[in-house]
Design a protein around this motif. Structure first.
Motif, mmCIF file in Angstrom:
data_model
loop_
_atom_site.group_PDB
_atom_site.id
_atom_site.type_symbol
_atom_site.label_atom_id
_atom_site.label_comp_id
_atom_site.label_asym_id
_atom_site.label_seq_id
_atom_site.Cartn_x
_atom_site.Cartn_y
_atom_site.Cartn_z
ATOM 1 N N UNK B 70 -1.397 1.134 1.627
ATOM 2 C CA UNK B 70 -2.791 1.335 1.245
ATOM 3 C C UNK B 70 -2.885 1.335 -0.276
ATOM 4 N N UNK B 71 -3.908 0.682 -0.824
ATOM 5 C CA UNK B 71 -4.003 0.548 -2.273
ATOM 6 C C UNK B 71 -5.448 0.656 -2.736
ATOM 7 N N UNK B 72 -5.668 1.538 -3.688
ATOM 8 C CA UNK B 72 -6.993 1.639 -4.285
ATOM 9 C C UNK B 72 -7.055 0.706 -5.485
ATOM 10 N N UNK B 73 -7.106 1.290 -6.696
ATOM 11 C CA UNK B 73 -7.186 0.460 -7.896
ATOM 12 C C UNK B 73 -5.813 0.213 -8.527
ATOM 13 N N UNK B 74 -4.777 0.760 -7.925
ATOM 14 C CA UNK B 74 -3.422 0.525 -8.444
ATOM 15 C C UNK B 74 -3.154 1.191 -9.778
ATOM 16 N N UNK B 75 -3.903 2.262 -10.099
ATOM 17 C CA UNK B 75 -3.726 2.928 -11.389
ATOM 18 C C UNK B 75 -2.625 3.980 -11.364
ATOM 19 N N UNK B 76 -2.009 4.169 -10.223
ATOM 20 C CA UNK B 76 -1.096 5.317 -10.115
ATOM 21 C C UNK B 76 0.166 5.149 -10.959
ATOM 22 N N UNK B 77 0.766 6.290 -11.291
ATOM 23 C CA UNK B 77 1.825 6.319 -12.300
ATOM 24 C C UNK B 77 3.168 6.790 -11.757
ATOM 25 N N UNK B 78 3.448 6.493 -10.497
ATOM 26 C CA UNK B 78 4.773 6.823 -9.984
ATOM 27 C C UNK B 78 5.292 5.724 -9.054
ATOM 28 N N UNK B 79 4.709 4.542 -9.153
ATOM 29 C CA UNK B 79 5.191 3.422 -8.336
ATOM 30 C C UNK B 79 4.803 3.513 -6.884
ATOM 31 N N UNK B 80 3.851 4.378 -6.583
ATOM 32 C CA UNK B 80 3.481 4.633 -5.190
ATOM 33 C C UNK B 80 2.912 3.448 -4.441
ATOM 34 N N UNK B 81 2.353 2.463 -5.153
ATOM 35 C CA UNK B 81 1.730 1.346 -4.426
ATOM 36 C C UNK B 81 2.541 0.052 -4.481
ATOM 37 N N UNK B 82 3.745 0.120 -5.013
ATOM 38 C CA UNK B 82 4.580 -1.097 -5.049
ATOM 39 C C UNK B 82 5.048 -1.437 -3.630
ATOM 40 N N UNK B 83 4.818 -2.694 -3.187
ATOM 41 C CA UNK B 83 5.178 -3.078 -1.806
ATOM 42 C C UNK B 83 6.675 -3.345 -1.665
ATOM 43 N N UNK B 84 7.422 -2.270 -1.697
ATOM 44 C CA UNK B 84 8.876 -2.328 -1.824
ATOM 45 C C UNK B 84 9.560 -3.084 -0.701
ATOM 46 N N UNK B 85 9.007 -3.002 0.497
ATOM 47 C CA UNK B 85 9.649 -3.686 1.632
ATOM 48 C C UNK B 85 8.767 -4.828 2.143
ATOM 49 N N UNK B 86 8.135 -5.530 1.220
ATOM 50 C CA UNK B 86 7.188 -6.607 1.546
ATOM 51 C C UNK B 86 6.142 -6.079 2.535
ATOM 52 N N UNK B 87 5.574 -6.938 3.375
ATOM 53 C CA UNK B 87 4.582 -6.469 4.337
ATOM 54 C C UNK B 87 3.156 -6.614 3.827
ATOM 55 N N UNK B 88 2.285 -5.694 4.277
ATOM 56 C CA UNK B 88 0.836 -5.831 4.084
ATOM 57 C C UNK B 88 0.319 -4.862 3.028
ATOM 58 N N UNK B 89 -0.298 -5.389 1.983
ATOM 59 C CA UNK B 89 -1.057 -4.520 1.080
ATOM 60 C C UNK B 89 -2.473 -4.413 1.635
ATOM 61 N N UNK B 90 -2.905 -3.184 1.838
ATOM 62 C CA UNK B 90 -4.227 -2.929 2.403
ATOM 63 C C UNK B 90 -5.121 -2.489 1.253
ATOM 64 N N UNK B 91 -5.917 -3.410 0.742
ATOM 65 C CA UNK B 91 -6.746 -3.073 -0.417
ATOM 66 C C UNK B 91 -8.088 -2.496 0.032
ATOM 67 N N UNK B 92 -8.474 -1.382 -0.608
ATOM 68 C CA UNK B 92 -9.721 -0.718 -0.214
ATOM 69 C C UNK B 92 -10.927 -1.144 -1.041
ATOM 70 N N UNK B 93 -10.786 -2.233 -1.810
ATOM 71 C CA UNK B 93 -11.880 -2.557 -2.731
ATOM 72 C C UNK B 93 -13.204 -2.871 -2.045
ATOM 73 N N UNK B 94 -13.166 -3.311 -0.781
ATOM 74 C CA UNK B 94 -14.434 -3.570 -0.081
ATOM 75 C C UNK B 94 -14.983 -2.338 0.637
ATOM 76 N N UNK B 95 -14.162 -1.320 0.789
ATOM 77 C CA UNK B 95 -14.644 -0.094 1.460
ATOM 78 C C UNK B 95 -15.126 0.891 0.400
ATOM 79 N N UNK B 96 -16.245 0.520 -0.228
ATOM 80 C CA UNK B 96 -16.688 1.260 -1.415
ATOM 81 C C UNK B 96 -18.078 1.867 -1.242
ATOM 82 N N UNK B 97 -18.394 2.260 -0.004
ATOM 83 C CA UNK B 97 -19.720 2.842 0.228
ATOM 84 C C UNK B 97 -19.717 4.368 0.146
#
Lengths: 465, 465
Positions: B70-97
């Protein structure tokens, strides 16, 4: 049933004097402060003095697959400390040391058996306080109140127990001693273990030490008492105060049954012809601020048809809070059985909930006094009854079912502060869906695979999915 | 590697336009805001618009044992959103209501992709605010900030993200949609699920909706800037302020390297000969109170040899906070690589920590600027370096090791607000003991048995015991 070898081992750990097996003792520890629940005698009561002793007791329990029930003062109101499957009651009464007060970091570290008021007495000389204040503040222990995430009268402005716990020492079901958190006010190093154990009702681990945050008490305060001729007006006043962005320290309600019963019991001069009272205290760091907030609250009260009396002295203030604190004891002495519920709704549904409870009382021909932390949406409908009257108890049970169904329908919750324990297990699925029940079970299985820690409380025994 | 069938299924769920597999996109999502970590290209980026779509994506991932990030704006500072084992990045940019603002209950409910500032803009007309304010408040999403338990400049008085989350909707690893909590300010019905998912860094469930508590903003405020010739004096002033029971809204620190870099970058008139600055704001509901608090803070500063300048206008106040917010961008442009750490200590150990970091910088011949939330004990030592310089990076890594060892030795924690992610995994065992690591693993296994949710982050992959 426990064998003599186990008893002997327990005596080896804590000393003979701290292992109780007399029938009188077993009966004493067979129930807690909750009415209308089965009592069960444990096999043994053990009183450890140290974390190391707790650890050894847990290892014995684990080896022999015995249930362990951590117990503070037994004041809890959801049957959480009843030794339902026999086994070992682990009483914390000897683990009552305040280990440290740290005035530089505004923290204190205590053993689980420290009484809440004792902590407050210890920190007062430093000009500090520990805000969570359940009605039982003078008897309840820190361990018990943390395990239940106790609330209290100051919750609206100052929050509840979980907002004050920074770190803990827990004996896990495996017998491991796990310490986490500490004096740092921010910590995201792991899953939020503190919050996981706060409110876990002794089902995930045994809390032995707690580090809490302290705060300076407010310098100024003003109490008032508002009288209403209609229950709805009192409820709508609560919504109006919150909507006006005033967060009083305390915002309590009492309905007519409670007012009359309290006045009869405590003779504090409450207006017995009123339909509802709000008891309100605003506080803060300046007299101006407190005056302005009191003024704003007063305006909302008057707008909703209430009459208000400001406390003119500390004596008058004390009288207001004595009246509020008398609510439960006053109601409790009216009838042989007092069933105290803990239904919580969003704050703007307080009026709906109050009216619904009154209607339920009428339809089931029951005497229900309602009081509670109106500012939090947290009401305590209190049913005055007699467990020996089977016909009336049948109506009580149906009324309670309706009270909780109503709270959930209004977007509320089964428990604001008393916990699920044994008393509310049957409603749990109504608030959580199947995934929620399953998740409860998963967490319980992960942390306590043999289900030795306060079994059959809070978490349904079998998977629901 | 992902096969075409899976890609086709994902396109069926969210539409062709919302499934990205171009190399340029894969590269864009291969890293986050953290320096000095491996980047990894995912197989695919998917942009769902609803919870139902998230659920279907998770079911596909589960069936095919694919990792989901799961990924918001990717601003995090501990590498939490790096897709380390490939796979699916789930971007929340359209779920902005923003689904609801409820001014009667002081709550708002949002989809996970709502930007924090957008929430604040939406609630401002009601005279309300959502206090958590990480530096990235104008870009970071609510989902990401909740998953990381973001802090920010207002944390000292107003608390961090976990203090504001009342309820959530989460898609579990099983594909189940679980909603819990809601608009009630008190709720002890189950284990504290809200706190369990807050700060879980996407490893236990995918947050799709969040209900938060709002508060009225303070009416009055006063900012000031204190200058010190010795780092220890600044640190001791922080302890002195807390010990005097004044809790400012904001209490920030900057060391000499940071001051000089910020001044060079933003030209706001900072005293570049000072060894340290404290940037302080007190606020509250009355001018008197704010004046009195400012006065008390001023007294502590002067007692510790500091010089103080009170902001005389909103312009001057803005200049102070512009300077503080410029700290990271200013430092970041000095050198190719900016390694921002997040070491937190008990507040009375701030001076010790500041001095230790300076000493570490000297011994490893590194340029380290330290700034941060001093009032929380939360410092951000920021190492200015260049990942291409292998010899220097070796020294950087040893310096970072020492910084964290020092924080732990002083009773602190590895992370106050940035999380463990990938960046701090190697230190985790130094703060948690074996039981703690084991418990992390148990919780992860219980909630995500196939380890598809943000795998290899926060929780070590293998059991440690």
């Amino acid at each position: 049933m426990m064998n003599d070898t186990v008893i002997a081992q327990l005596k080896d750990i804590v000393g003979e004097a701290n292992v109780l097996t007399d029938k009188a003792d077993l009966v004493t520890y067979s129930y807690d402060a909750t009415a209308d629940l089965p009592s069960r005698m444990p096999d043994v009561i053990v009183l450890p003095a140290t974390t190391a002793e707790v650890r050894h007791i847990v290892l014995i329990a684990k080896k022999n697959k015995l249930a362990v029930y951590p117990r503070g003062a037994g004041t809890n109101l959801s049957g959480g400390t009843i030794p339902l499957q026999r086994g070992i009651v682990l009483s914390f009464q000897r683990m009552d040391r305040i280990l440290e007060v740290d005035p530089e970091n505004l923290t204190a570290t205590v053993q689980a058996g420290v009484v809440i008021q004792a902590l407050n007495d210890a920190v007062a000389p430093y000009g500090l306080m520990y805000p969570p204040d359940p009605g039982t503040v003078t008897t309840a222990t820190m361990g018990g109140s943390v395990a239940e995430c106790a609330g209290g009268l100051r919750g609206l402005k100052y929050g509840v127990t979980k907002h004050y716990v920074l770190g803990m020492e827990v004996v896990l079901a495996s017998g491991e001693v796990f310490r986490f958190g500490g004096k740092t006010v921010k910590n995201v190093t792991a899953y939020d273990f503190a919050s996981l154990f706060v409110g876990s009702e002794g089902t995930l681990g045994i809390i032995t030490q707690i580090t809490v945050k302290l705060v300076p008490p407010p310098q100024y305060r003003k109490a008032m008492l508002a009288t209403f001729q209609r229950l709805e007006d009192a409820g709508n006043t609560v919504t109006g105060i919150i909507k006006a962005h005033i967060i009083p320290a305390t915002l309590e309600i009492m309905d007519r049954v409670t007012i009359q019963t309290v006045e009869n019991y405590a003779k504090v001069g409450l207006p017995t012809d009123a339909e509802a009272l709000l008891l309100i205290e605003v506080d803060g760091g300046s007299q101006d601020l407190v005056d302005a907030e009191a003024e704003a609250v007063l305006k909302v009260i008057v707008e909703h048809g209430g009459k208000v009396r400001l406390a003119q002295s500390e004596v008058e203030r004390d009288r207001i809070w004595t009246a509020r604190r008398a609510a439960l004891p006053a109601l409790a002495q009216v009838s042989p059985t007092t069933i105290l519920e803990d239904a919580t709704v969003p704050r703007n549904r307080i009026a709906d909930m109050l009216v619904a409870v009154q209607d339920i009382a009428r339809r089931y021909r029951l005497r229900i006094g309602t009081f509670g932390h109106a500012g939090d949406g947290n009401l305590h409908p209190t049913i005055l009854t007699d467990v020996r009257n089977a016909e009336e108890m049948e109506r009580v049970h149906r009324a309670v079912d309706e009270i909780f169904a109503t709270a959930l329908r209004l977007g509320g919750t089964l428990s604001g502060e008393h916990g699920i324990g044994l008393a509310k297990m049957k409603y749990l699925g109504d608030e959580l869906n199947g995934s929620g029940l399953n998740l409860m079970r998963c967490l319980k299985d992960a942390l306590d695979p043999d289900s030795i820690l306060n079994p059959a409380k809070m978490v349904p025994l079998k998977r629901s999915l």
